[in-house]
Design a protein around this motif. Structure first.
Motif: not given
Length: 135
Positions: A9, A12-13, A88-89, A92, A98, A101-102, A105
């Motif tokens: 995480w 990547f953002g 962003s989600a 991802m 991803g 991560l989404a 988010n």
């Protein structure tokens, strides 16, 4: 697993997201009246650095001032932050790695919409709601 997800995480953002929240916090702390928004922005920034293993809970002592502050925050910044998290989600979630991560988010959207009166705690320390059903 949480540490691995937090490292991914961060790369990547999370770092850019946290820097944005920290910059917003610094800008909010310029005026005395917006210091509570700055403090909330700093809290969200720390949460954005290392979100896995943390959760958001309601602060029981929050009152009408938090409600009024949240309405102002929602109009000024909350909507735009939430839209940024959704976009962003979506970006991802394109890859399989991803997807967590989404989800993280999307988990940040409620606190980015209304941060006042909330607290970020460890998942292990979060109060659990036990519902008892009648026999």
């Amino acid at each position: 697993m949480r540490i691995l997800l937090n490292i991914i995480w961060l790369i990547f953002g999370g770092l850019w997201l946290a820097l944005g929240y920290f910059l917003a916090g610094i800008i909010c702390c310029i005026l005395i009246i917006t210091i509570p928004f700055g403090i909330a922005s700093f809290r969200i920034g720390v949460y954005a650095l290392w979100p896995f293993g943390k959760t958001v809970v309601e602060r029981p002592t929050s009152g009408i001032a938090s409600l009024i502050g949240n309405v102002i925050w929602l109009i000024v910044a909350g909507i735009w932050l939430a839209i940024g998290h959704v976009v962003s989600a979506i970006a991802m979630a394109i890859t399989i790695i991803g997807i967590p991560l989404a989800i993280a988010n999307l988990k940040m959207i409620p606190i980015s919409l209304m941060p006042l009166g909330k607290e970020i705690v460890d998942v292990d320390a979060a109060p659990t709601s036990s519902t008892s059903f009648p026999a």
